[in-house]
Design an enzyme around this catalytic site. Structure first.
Site: not given
Length: 204
Positions: A16, A46, A50, A52, A56, A156, A168
């Site tokens: 990210w 992340h 991974h 979540d 988160h 989410h 994800e």
């Protein structure tokens, strides 16, 4: 035979923007210690493949070590969603889930070496549909189930409210649609908002 569907964690892998990039190195070499090499890693939780944790995106929700490990082991179905920009309940209704409790969505041909600019997203109505089907886990081969720029994270929140856990960053590039056994256990990290997983599947 089990097939690995985990992204390889390596320096320079996509992460990210602005988040902690993955890096691995030797803190001490065998020459230094006289007996062993000792490695260390730094990473966002992340990056790559991974899980979540609901924490988160919800401060009052469970952290990763509080999740039921049984959610991450069992039967699954891989569904081909390539070319679909918004994955809706109506789209998924055309597939036979065969009563399995885990769904993996294949949306790209291969994992990019660069962080994507646009990804397919999961419509909020998917969560209630999955719960109705008895699904407890949804996995995607993208960094998120929501738009990359989203602050609301509607998918989410909807998935959490319907008791569907999220994986994800899967690598489904070599996987054909169909029924499989799945193991994708997250690391047990106290208080964490997510964790890397080693994800593998086996054709039924």
């Amino acid at each position: 035979m089990w097939i690995d569907i985990t992204q390889t964690m390596k320096t320079g892998m996509p992460n990210w923007p602005g988040d902690t990039a993955f890096s691995f190195g030797l803190a001490y070499t065998k020459q230094q210690t006289g007996s062993v090499n000792i490695g260390k890693i730094e990473t966002s939780l992340h990056t790559g493949t991974h899980a979540d944790a609901p924490f988160h995106f919800n401060n009052s929700a469970p952290t990763i070590e509080q999740l039921d490990v049984n959610t991450f082991i069992g039967d699954c179905v891989v569904i081909d969603c390539r070319g679909v920009e918004v994955i809706t309940a109506s789209f998924l209704q055309s597939f036979d889930f065969h009563g399995v409790a885990r769904v993996l969505l294949k949306t790209v041909d291969a994992i990019s070496e660069h962080f994507p600019e646009v990804i397919p997203v999961i419509a909020a109505d998917v969560a209630s549909f999955l719960k109705h089907c008895g699904v407890v886990l949804l996995g995607v081969d993208n960094p998120s189930v929501d738009m990359l720029t989203s602050k609301e994270l509607a998918a989410h929140h909807a998935l959490y409210e319907h008791h569907v856990q999220i994986i994800e960053g899967l690598d489904l590039s070599q996987i054909e649609p169909g029924l499989y056994d799945l193991i994708c256990l997250p690391l047990k990290i106290e208080g964490a908002d997510g964790a890397p997983v080693r994800a593998v599947i086996r054709k039924k």
